[in-house]
Design an enzyme around this catalytic site. Sequence first.
Site, PDB file in Angstrom:
ATOM      1  N   ARG A   1      -2.740  -2.132  -3.285  1.00 57.36           N
ATOM      2  CA  ARG A   1      -3.936  -1.322  -3.064  1.00 57.36           C
ATOM      3  C   ARG A   1      -3.861  -0.115  -3.995  1.00 57.36           C
ATOM      4  O   ARG A   1      -2.884   0.632  -3.972  1.00 57.36           O
ATOM      5  CB  ARG A   1      -3.959  -0.854  -1.615  1.00 57.36           C
ATOM      6  CG  ARG A   1      -5.180  -0.075  -1.325  1.00 57.36           C
ATOM      7  CD  ARG A   1      -5.275   0.297   0.107  1.00 57.36           C
ATOM      8  NE  ARG A   1      -6.625   0.751   0.346  1.00 57.36           N
ATOM      9  CZ  ARG A   1      -7.135   0.968   1.524  1.00 57.36           C
ATOM     10  NH1 ARG A   1      -6.411   0.757   2.582  1.00 57.36           N
ATOM     11  NH2 ARG A   1      -8.358   1.382   1.657  1.00 57.36           N
TER      12      ARG A   1
ATOM     13  N   GLU B   1      -8.493  -5.345   5.330  1.00 56.39           N
ATOM     14  CA  GLU B   1      -8.336  -4.989   3.919  1.00 56.39           C
ATOM     15  C   GLU B   1      -7.108  -5.648   3.298  1.00 56.39           C
ATOM     16  O   GLU B   1      -7.127  -6.060   2.151  1.00 56.39           O
ATOM     17  CB  GLU B   1      -8.272  -3.465   3.773  1.00 56.39           C
ATOM     18  CG  GLU B   1      -9.649  -2.840   3.990  1.00 56.39           C
ATOM     19  CD  GLU B   1      -9.629  -1.340   4.130  1.00 56.39           C
ATOM     20  OE1 GLU B   1      -9.218  -0.863   5.203  1.00 56.39           O
ATOM     21  OE2 GLU B   1     -10.029  -0.652   3.195  1.00 56.39           O
TER      22      GLU B   1
ATOM     23  N   ARG C   1     -13.070  15.137   7.952  1.00 56.81           N
ATOM     24  CA  ARG C   1     -13.746  15.497   6.690  1.00 56.81           C
ATOM     25  C   ARG C   1     -15.196  15.891   6.977  1.00 56.81           C
ATOM     26  O   ARG C   1     -15.855  15.245   7.788  1.00 56.81           O
ATOM     27  CB  ARG C   1     -13.748  14.300   5.729  1.00 56.81           C
ATOM     28  CG  ARG C   1     -12.388  13.996   5.158  1.00 56.81           C
ATOM     29  CD  ARG C   1     -12.402  12.707   4.349  1.00 56.81           C
ATOM     30  NE  ARG C   1     -11.439  11.765   4.872  1.00 56.81           N
ATOM     31  CZ  ARG C   1     -11.353  10.495   4.520  1.00 56.81           C
ATOM     32  NH1 ARG C   1     -12.173  10.002   3.618  1.00 56.81           N
ATOM     33  NH2 ARG C   1     -10.434   9.717   5.057  1.00 56.81           N
TER      34      ARG C   1
ATOM     35  N   HIS D   1     -13.333   2.487  -0.095  1.00 52.86           N
ATOM     36  CA  HIS D   1     -13.361   1.388   0.886  1.00 52.86           C
ATOM     37  C   HIS D   1     -13.972   0.125   0.275  1.00 52.86           C
ATOM     38  O   HIS D   1     -14.493  -0.734   0.994  1.00 52.86           O
ATOM     39  CB  HIS D   1     -14.211   1.726   2.136  1.00 52.86           C
ATOM     40  CG  HIS D   1     -13.668   2.820   2.993  1.00 52.86           C
ATOM     41  ND1 HIS D   1     -14.495   3.758   3.577  1.00 52.86           N
ATOM     42  CD2 HIS D   1     -12.426   3.116   3.394  1.00 52.86           C
ATOM     43  CE1 HIS D   1     -13.766   4.594   4.292  1.00 52.86           C
ATOM     44  NE2 HIS D   1     -12.491   4.234   4.193  1.00 52.86           N
TER      45      HIS D   1
ATOM     46  N   ASN E   1       0.867  -1.176   0.000  1.00 55.47           N
ATOM     47  CA  ASN E   1       0.000   0.000   0.000  1.00 55.47           C
ATOM     48  C   ASN E   1       0.907   1.230   0.000  1.00 55.47           C
ATOM     49  O   ASN E   1       1.430   1.622   1.033  1.00 55.47           O
ATOM     50  CB  ASN E   1      -0.892  -0.042   1.248  1.00 55.47           C
ATOM     51  CG  ASN E   1      -1.866   1.129   1.306  1.00 55.47           C
ATOM     52  OD1 ASN E   1      -1.875   1.982   0.421  1.00 55.47           O
ATOM     53  ND2 ASN E   1      -2.660   1.172   2.352  1.00 55.47           N
TER      54      ASN E   1
END
Length: 397
Positions: free
Chosen positions: A90, A384, A241, A180, A7
């Site tokens: 990823r 993940e 956010r 996601h 990643n």
Amino acid sequence: MKILVINCGSSSCKFQLFETSTGEVLAKGNAERIGIDGKLTYKANGKEDFISTEAMPDHKVAVKMILAALVDKDHGVLSDISEIKAVGHRVLHGGKYYSESVIVNDDVKKVIRDCFPLGPLHNPANLTGIEACESVLPEGTPQVAVFDTAFHMTMPPKAYTYALPYELTEKYSIRRYGFHGTSHRYVSRRAADFLGKKYEDIKIITCHLGNGSSFAAVDHGKCVDTSMGLTPLAGICMGTRCGDIDPAIVPFLMKNENLTPDEIDTLMNKKSGVEGLSGVSSDFRDLDKASKEGNERATLALEMFEYQARKIIGAYAAAMGGVDVIVFTAGIGENTDYIRAAACEGLGFMGVEIDPAKNNGVRTEAVISSDNSKVTVAIIPTNEELAIAQETEELVK
Ligand code: AMP
């Protein structure tokens, strides 16, 4: 099969080496400060952890150092680098092109490059990581791109289109993409398995609640809606956010605060959310503590998060004409019983009933709804990296 999961960020490269037959993580770590100075942290099963601060001028050097650590005679877990059968990367954005993971070739690299404007922070770094692995691993080692957006590509146009001038949405590929995806796919499938139900027979709402939060409506195995949009800024309020706001607030603040596009972008992505609201923190542990100590803005931030989560659950049940399973996952979804309870509060009218005895304090895979609840509510911890390793293995087999 031994699969390396990578990643890459703009100055970092996180990695985990899996043995997929058991799901075991053989080694993991992070190469950070790439291009600045360099710091490699490395942990492996049964070996001493180690940290290297050797210079890391670019991602290629970082990948070389990771591979060297994996075969090192003291810290290593492999006798030869050729034991790595494939690398799963990823990748943030696959645009509208990929609804599944793919083995990387020149066409795939072109798509990742074409999506740079849609994922300006992540896609260039993701591609750099792929190219670094290609140049350092034995020739022919498959590289697989696992896109954060792919799972959501089954959404119908009515769910992904924005009501902007159509020519502009086409010109700039503006649409809801969702993120996601690897997590939503993994936990929705795992929930069906865990509950002994057929994935293709049920309606699932997955709630990935972490520092970034998103929801997916998964109808008979297909994602039909999701809460993030063109970017991961959309949806409910998150750590830093703002989530969905009246779009007119953007030009309003730009004019009145004299902000540039980059400044308003930073304000909405990094200075808003529950942290901006509370002035306390983006971390729900800090918010909970502050709220219990009487901090009203921390309480408001928590209430807003819970309320917005509940509204999305209700909306997705409406969108699918019902729901069989609600899944909570990620840092907040797995660890905070009070958020799970509040997000489901008042949903008794649609057959959702949480059992406090099953919910309180639970952090592992579990059913948390009451025996009478028409809808099954479950915690399914996300993973993940393991999902990327499994998807990579499926493709290269
Ligand atoms: P993630 O992005 O999935 O790693 O989730 C990170 C967020 O999960 C943190 O910012 C916290 O708000 C929350 N979190 C993680 N662990 C806990 C915990 N033990 N209790 C409450 N919240 C937690």
